[in-house]
Design an enzyme around this catalytic site. Sequence first.
Site, PDB file in Angstrom:
ATOM      1  CG  ASP A 260     -19.065 -39.949 -14.467  1.00  0.00           C
ATOM      2  OD1 ASP A 260     -17.829 -39.783 -14.460  1.00  0.00           O
ATOM      3  OD2 ASP A 260     -19.833 -39.241 -13.788  1.00  0.00           O
TER       4      ASP A 260
ATOM      5  CG  ASN B 119      -5.416 -31.024 -12.630  1.00  0.00           C
ATOM      6  OD1 ASN B 119      -4.651 -31.991 -12.580  1.00  0.00           O
ATOM      7  ND2 ASN B 119      -6.111 -30.728 -13.713  1.00  0.00           N
TER       8      ASN B 119
ATOM      9  CG  HIS C  46     -19.478 -32.408 -22.583  1.00  0.00           C
ATOM     10  ND1 HIS C  46     -18.203 -32.443 -22.058  1.00  0.00           N
ATOM     11  CD2 HIS C  46     -19.548 -31.243 -23.265  1.00  0.00           C
ATOM     12  CE1 HIS C  46     -17.539 -31.375 -22.437  1.00  0.00           C
ATOM     13  NE2 HIS C  46     -18.324 -30.622 -23.179  1.00  0.00           N
TER      14      HIS C  46
ATOM     15  CG  ASN D 233     -16.745 -35.863 -15.546  1.00  0.00           C
ATOM     16  OD1 ASN D 233     -15.919 -35.544 -16.416  1.00  0.00           O
ATOM     17  ND2 ASN D 233     -16.477 -35.800 -14.255  1.00  0.00           N
TER      18      ASN D 233
ATOM     19  CB  ALA E  77     -10.927 -34.563  -7.080  1.00  0.00           C
TER      20      ALA E  77
ATOM     21  CB  CYS F 225     -39.965 -41.004 -35.604  1.00  0.00           C
ATOM     22  SG  CYS F 225     -38.194 -41.013 -35.259  1.00  0.00           S
TER      23      CYS F 225
ATOM     24  CE1 TYR G 206     -20.791 -43.139 -28.161  1.00  0.00           C
ATOM     25  CE2 TYR G 206     -20.869 -42.448 -25.871  1.00  0.00           C
ATOM     26  CZ  TYR G 206     -20.558 -42.185 -27.185  1.00  0.00           C
ATOM     27  OH  TYR G 206     -19.996 -40.966 -27.509  1.00  0.00           O
TER      28      TYR G 206
ATOM     29  CB  SER H 209      -7.102 -30.843 -19.404  1.00  0.00           C
ATOM     30  OG  SER H 209      -8.211 -30.959 -20.299  1.00  0.00           O
TER      31      SER H 209
ATOM     32  NE  ARG I 288     -17.184 -43.563 -22.633  1.00  0.00           N
ATOM     33  CZ  ARG I 288     -17.468 -42.290 -22.919  1.00  0.00           C
ATOM     34  NH1 ARG I 288     -17.911 -41.971 -24.132  1.00  0.00           N
ATOM     35  NH2 ARG I 288     -17.331 -41.354 -22.013  1.00  0.00           N
TER      36      ARG I 288
HETATM   37  N1  APR Z   1      -8.031 -35.525  -9.255  1.00  0.00           N
HETATM   38  C1  APR Z   1      -8.094 -34.335  -9.912  1.00  0.00           C
HETATM   39  N2  APR Z   1      -7.701 -34.181 -11.196  1.00  0.00           N
HETATM   40  C2  APR Z   1      -7.210 -35.271 -11.835  1.00  0.00           C
HETATM   41  C3  APR Z   1      -7.108 -36.537 -11.211  1.00  0.00           C
HETATM   42  C4  APR Z   1      -7.548 -36.633  -9.867  1.00  0.00           C
HETATM   43  N3  APR Z   1      -7.479 -37.795  -9.205  1.00  0.00           N
HETATM   44  N4  APR Z   1      -6.583 -37.421 -12.124  1.00  0.00           N
HETATM   45  C5  APR Z   1      -6.369 -36.715 -13.261  1.00  0.00           C
HETATM   46  N5  APR Z   1      -6.728 -35.435 -13.085  1.00  0.00           N
HETATM   47  C6  APR Z   1      -6.698 -34.324 -14.052  1.00  0.00           C
HETATM   48  C7  APR Z   1      -5.632 -34.441 -15.116  1.00  0.00           C
HETATM   49  O1  APR Z   1      -4.427 -33.851 -14.670  1.00  0.00           O
HETATM   50  C8  APR Z   1      -6.256 -33.635 -16.258  1.00  0.00           C
HETATM   51  O2  APR Z   1      -5.878 -32.266 -16.165  1.00  0.00           O
HETATM   52  O3  APR Z   1      -7.923 -34.387 -14.747  1.00  0.00           O
HETATM   53  C9  APR Z   1      -7.763 -33.754 -16.020  1.00  0.00           C
HETATM   54  C10 APR Z   1      -8.477 -34.612 -17.045  1.00  0.00           C
HETATM   55  O4  APR Z   1      -8.373 -33.941 -18.272  1.00  0.00           O
HETATM   56  P1  APR Z   1      -9.125 -34.526 -19.561  1.00  0.00           P
HETATM   57  O5  APR Z   1      -8.841 -35.988 -19.698  1.00  0.00           O
HETATM   58  O6  APR Z   1      -8.787 -33.576 -20.682  1.00  0.00           O
HETATM   59  O7  APR Z   1     -10.668 -34.447 -19.206  1.00  0.00           O
HETATM   60  P2  APR Z   1     -11.586 -33.167 -19.229  1.00  0.00           P
HETATM   61  O8  APR Z   1     -10.843 -31.948 -18.787  1.00  0.00           O
HETATM   62  O9  APR Z   1     -12.814 -33.515 -18.495  1.00  0.00           O
HETATM   63  O10 APR Z   1     -11.939 -33.035 -20.784  1.00  0.00           O
HETATM   64  C11 APR Z   1     -12.927 -32.073 -21.120  1.00  0.00           C
HETATM   65  O11 APR Z   1     -12.969 -32.807 -23.374  1.00  0.00           O
HETATM   66  O12 APR Z   1     -12.670 -34.620 -24.647  1.00  0.00           O
HETATM   67  C12 APR Z   1     -13.630 -33.734 -24.198  1.00  0.00           C
HETATM   68  O13 APR Z   1     -15.906 -34.192 -23.843  1.00  0.00           O
HETATM   69  C13 APR Z   1     -14.621 -34.485 -23.389  1.00  0.00           C
HETATM   70  O14 APR Z   1     -15.643 -33.812 -21.311  1.00  0.00           O
HETATM   71  C14 APR Z   1     -14.407 -33.960 -21.980  1.00  0.00           C
HETATM   72  C15 APR Z   1     -13.763 -32.606 -22.228  1.00  0.00           C
END
Ligand code: APR
Length: 246
Positions: free
Chosen positions: A108, A215, A123, A106, A233, A152, A71, A191, A74
Site C-alpha cells: 500500500d 499484534n 510483495h 504490504n 501497532a 512491446c 486492483y 500473522s 484497491r
Molecule cells: N495492529 C497490529 N496487528 C494487527 C492489527 C493492528 N491494529 N489488526 C490486525 N492485526 C494482525 C492480525 O492479528 C494478524 O495476525 O495483523 C495480522 C494480519 O495477518 P494477515 O491478514 O495474514 O496479513 P499478513 O500477515 O500481512 O499476510 C502476509 O500473506 O496473503 C499474503 O501477500 C499476502 O502480504 C500478505 C501475506
Amino acid sequence: MADAGAIPAELLDALRETRHVCILTGAGISAESGVPTFRDAHSGLWARYRPEDLATTEAFLNDPALIWRWYRWRRRLVASAQPNAGHQALARLAELVPRMTLITQNVDGLHQRAGTQDVIEFHGNLFVDRCFLEGCAVDCSHDTDVPICPGCGSKVRPGVVWFGEQIPATALDLSFRAAADCDVFLSVGTSAVVQPAAGLIQIAREASAMTVEINPNPTDFADRVDFAIRASAGTALPELVDSLEV
Ligand code: APR
C-alpha cells in the site's frame, strides 16, 4: 503481571543501545488506516471473491479486465487511506537509531507516505504498473480496461507479487542480510504464516537478536519471541517511540 500491551523496559534499553533494528510489517499495521488485511472478508462487489483466487497469474490470463477492476478498486481504497500513528512512529524511530531496516509485506505504500525511506517491499507495490511480458515497470495510460505496454504491446499488470511468484531477488537478499545482522527485530501486524517473510523472525532469533512481536492476537511465534506485546501497532509503536524520546 505486566499489562499485556506494555513496552518492556528491556526492549527500551536494547533500542537505546542498538546498532541495527530490523522491522517486518504486515497487513495489521495498515488495518488502522482502514485498509482491510489480506484475510479480512472482502466488502461489497468483491465479497464473492477470495484474494487467493484473484492475485494469481492464472486469474490475470483468464480475465485481465476483471483483475484490473479489482486492483483499481484497491488502488482507490488505499489512495484514500492515510498513514496511521503506527506508520508515523516507525518513521520517527528511524531518526532515533543508528540503522533501521524496514521490510513490509504490504503493497500500500503507507510507510513511504509516512516518511520512511528505503522501504523493502517484499510483495511489490500496488501503484506500480509492470509489463506482463518484460517484467519492467512501465508508464502507461489507463484509458482501456487492460493497459498495454507502450514498449512491446503486451498487457500490463499491477507491480505486485502474486501467489506462487518469487519474491524479488534484491528484496529477499537485503531482508535476509538485515535479519541476520540486526540486534533487535520487531515483527508488527503480521500473522507470520507466509514464507519466506515468516522465516526472517527465525533468522533474527538464530543471530541472537532480541525478537519482539506486536499484534493484538498471538501468532505461532508468540512463545518463541523474547517479548509478545498484545497491542495494536497504532498504540504500541507510538508508546515505544515516545518512551525512547524521553
Ligand atoms: N495492529 C497490529 N496487528 C494487527 C492489527 C493492528 N491494529 N489488526 C490486525 N492485526 C494482525 C492480525 O492479528 C494478524 O495476525 O495483523 C495480522 C494480519 O495477518 P494477515 O491478514 O495474514 O496479513 P499478513 O500477515 O500481512 O499476510 C502476509 O500473506 O496473503 C499474503 O501477500 C499476502 O502480504 C500478505 C501475506
